[in-house]
Design a protein around this motif. Sequence first.
Motif, mmCIF file in Angstrom:
data_model
loop_
_atom_site.group_PDB
_atom_site.id
_atom_site.type_symbol
_atom_site.label_atom_id
_atom_site.label_comp_id
_atom_site.label_asym_id
_atom_site.label_seq_id
_atom_site.Cartn_x
_atom_site.Cartn_y
_atom_site.Cartn_z
ATOM 1 N N LEU A 152 0.830 -1.213 0.000
ATOM 2 C CA LEU A 152 0.000 0.000 0.000
ATOM 3 C C LEU A 152 0.860 1.256 0.000
ATOM 4 C CD1 LEU A 152 -2.719 -0.930 2.669
ATOM 5 C CD2 LEU A 152 -3.073 -0.740 0.206
ATOM 6 N N LEU A 153 1.860 1.287 0.881
ATOM 7 C CA LEU A 153 2.697 2.482 1.010
ATOM 8 C C LEU A 153 3.542 2.743 -0.238
ATOM 9 C CD1 LEU A 153 3.869 2.087 4.714
ATOM 10 C CD2 LEU A 153 2.284 3.796 3.806
ATOM 11 N N VAL A 154 4.163 1.700 -0.761
ATOM 12 C CA VAL A 154 5.001 1.879 -1.952
ATOM 13 C C VAL A 154 4.140 2.338 -3.130
ATOM 14 C CG1 VAL A 154 6.439 0.648 -3.628
ATOM 15 C CG2 VAL A 154 6.822 0.323 -1.187
ATOM 16 N N SER A 155 2.957 1.746 -3.262
ATOM 17 C CA SER A 155 2.054 2.168 -4.350
ATOM 18 C C SER A 155 1.584 3.599 -4.164
ATOM 19 C CB SER A 155 0.845 1.234 -4.411
ATOM 20 O OG SER A 155 1.245 -0.052 -4.762
ATOM 21 N N ASN A 156 1.332 3.994 -2.933
ATOM 22 C CA ASN A 156 0.885 5.357 -2.667
ATOM 23 C C ASN A 156 1.976 6.378 -2.949
ATOM 24 O OD1 ASN A 156 -0.984 7.358 -1.810
ATOM 25 N ND2 ASN A 156 -0.023 7.381 0.196
ATOM 26 N N SER A 157 3.225 5.975 -2.875
ATOM 27 C CA SER A 157 4.314 6.923 -3.117
ATOM 28 C C SER A 157 4.382 7.356 -4.581
ATOM 29 C CB SER A 157 5.652 6.332 -2.684
ATOM 30 O OG SER A 157 6.074 5.312 -3.563
ATOM 31 N N PRO A 181 2.133 8.148 -7.129
ATOM 32 C CA PRO A 181 1.461 9.350 -7.635
ATOM 33 C C PRO A 181 2.015 10.642 -7.016
ATOM 34 C CG PRO A 181 -0.089 8.000 -6.372
ATOM 35 C CD PRO A 181 1.186 7.237 -6.485
ATOM 36 N N HIS A 182 2.428 10.572 -5.762
ATOM 37 C CA HIS A 182 2.949 11.772 -5.108
ATOM 38 C C HIS A 182 4.330 12.144 -5.664
ATOM 39 C CE1 HIS A 182 -0.347 12.058 -2.317
ATOM 40 N NE2 HIS A 182 -0.239 10.757 -2.113
ATOM 41 N N LEU A 183 5.167 11.160 -5.897
ATOM 42 C CA LEU A 183 6.476 11.445 -6.479
ATOM 43 C C LEU A 183 6.334 11.928 -7.918
ATOM 44 C CD1 LEU A 183 8.522 8.455 -5.009
ATOM 45 C CD2 LEU A 183 8.554 10.853 -4.270
ATOM 46 N N GLY A 184 5.416 11.327 -8.659
ATOM 47 C CA GLY A 184 5.160 11.776 -10.032
ATOM 48 C C GLY A 184 4.644 13.202 -10.076
ATOM 49 N N THR A 185 3.767 13.530 -9.150
ATOM 50 C CA THR A 185 3.236 14.890 -9.064
ATOM 51 C C THR A 185 4.356 15.874 -8.729
ATOM 52 O OG1 THR A 185 1.071 14.094 -8.386
ATOM 53 C CG2 THR A 185 1.599 16.356 -7.815
ATOM 54 N N ALA A 186 5.233 15.486 -7.825
ATOM 55 C CA ALA A 186 6.339 16.367 -7.449
ATOM 56 C C ALA A 186 7.272 16.611 -8.631
ATOM 57 C CB ALA A 186 7.117 15.760 -6.284
ATOM 58 N N VAL A 187 7.585 15.572 -9.376
ATOM 59 C CA VAL A 187 8.499 15.695 -10.516
ATOM 60 C C VAL A 187 7.901 16.590 -11.605
ATOM 61 C CG1 VAL A 187 9.544 14.388 -12.415
ATOM 62 C CG2 VAL A 187 9.696 13.533 -10.082
ATOM 63 N N LEU A 247 6.480 15.724 -2.710
ATOM 64 C CA LEU A 247 7.773 15.049 -2.686
ATOM 65 C C LEU A 247 8.032 14.461 -1.304
ATOM 66 C CD1 LEU A 247 10.481 14.323 -4.009
ATOM 67 C CD2 LEU A 247 11.332 16.549 -3.242
ATOM 68 N N VAL A 248 7.824 15.255 -0.274
ATOM 69 C CA VAL A 248 8.047 14.777 1.090
ATOM 70 C C VAL A 248 7.097 13.619 1.409
ATOM 71 C CG1 VAL A 248 7.866 15.406 3.533
ATOM 72 C CG2 VAL A 248 8.983 16.966 1.917
ATOM 73 N N TRP A 249 5.814 13.774 1.088
ATOM 74 C CA TRP A 249 4.842 12.729 1.387
ATOM 75 C C TRP A 249 5.151 11.445 0.592
ATOM 76 C CZ3 TRP A 249 2.212 11.432 5.243
ATOM 77 C CH2 TRP A 249 1.166 10.522 5.152
ATOM 78 N N GLY A 250 5.546 11.593 -0.654
ATOM 79 C CA GLY A 250 5.923 10.424 -1.449
ATOM 80 C C GLY A 250 7.133 9.717 -0.883
ATOM 81 N N LEU A 251 8.123 10.482 -0.459
ATOM 82 C CA LEU A 251 9.323 9.877 0.124
ATOM 83 C C LEU A 251 9.035 9.205 1.459
ATOM 84 C CD1 LEU A 251 12.015 12.557 -0.782
ATOM 85 C CD2 LEU A 251 11.741 10.266 -1.768
ATOM 86 N N VAL A 252 8.151 9.803 2.254
ATOM 87 C CA VAL A 252 7.756 9.188 3.531
ATOM 88 C C VAL A 252 7.086 7.841 3.273
ATOM 89 C CG1 VAL A 252 6.137 9.411 5.482
ATOM 90 C CG2 VAL A 252 7.618 11.322 4.870
ATOM 91 N N ASN A 253 6.169 7.801 2.312
ATOM 92 C CA ASN A 253 5.484 6.553 1.978
ATOM 93 C C ASN A 253 6.462 5.511 1.443
ATOM 94 O OD1 ASN A 253 2.289 6.494 2.019
ATOM 95 N ND2 ASN A 253 2.951 8.606 1.657
ATOM 96 N N LEU A 254 7.333 5.918 0.531
ATOM 97 C CA LEU A 254 8.300 4.992 -0.047
ATOM 98 C C LEU A 254 9.247 4.449 1.017
ATOM 99 C CD1 LEU A 254 9.401 3.632 -2.599
ATOM 100 C CD2 LEU A 254 10.858 5.644 -2.926
ATOM 101 N N THR A 255 9.762 5.326 1.859
ATOM 102 C CA THR A 255 10.677 4.906 2.920
ATOM 103 C C THR A 255 9.987 3.961 3.899
ATOM 104 O OG1 THR A 255 11.888 6.989 2.722
ATOM 105 C CG2 THR A 255 12.196 5.736 4.758
ATOM 106 N N GLY A 256 8.775 4.313 4.303
ATOM 107 C CA GLY A 256 8.033 3.439 5.216
ATOM 108 C C GLY A 256 7.780 2.070 4.612
ATOM 109 N N GLY A 257 7.385 2.044 3.350
ATOM 110 C CA GLY A 257 7.142 0.772 2.683
ATOM 111 C C GLY A 257 8.399 -0.073 2.563
#
Length: 105
Positions: free
Chosen positions: A14-19, A21-27, A46-56
Amino acid sequence: MGLSPEARAFTAGLLVSNSAPHLGTAVTGRRHLTPFGRNSGPAVNLVWGLVNLTGGLLLLRTVAQAEGTDQKWYSRLVAFESGCAVFAMWMAVTEKALSVIRTRD
């Protein structure tokens, strides 16, 4: 009592998948919904995407370090992929619902 390795793998999916769209939006420099606001800017995404990716990824690391992973990794991989699929279905349903609401306004 902690979560089972399968539950951690599912949550990691869930977390990796959620990261994504947020990383894509940031880029792309666009705005996107985050827990910090409906119209969050690229930096927040960017921060929210990285938090999700790191947590996952941290959750996946705990799954990989669980005892007996060589025999049970398949079920944990299925759990991870199930988390990804559930997130994708949830996004498809909510995007469809939001598009119906937007067309009424």
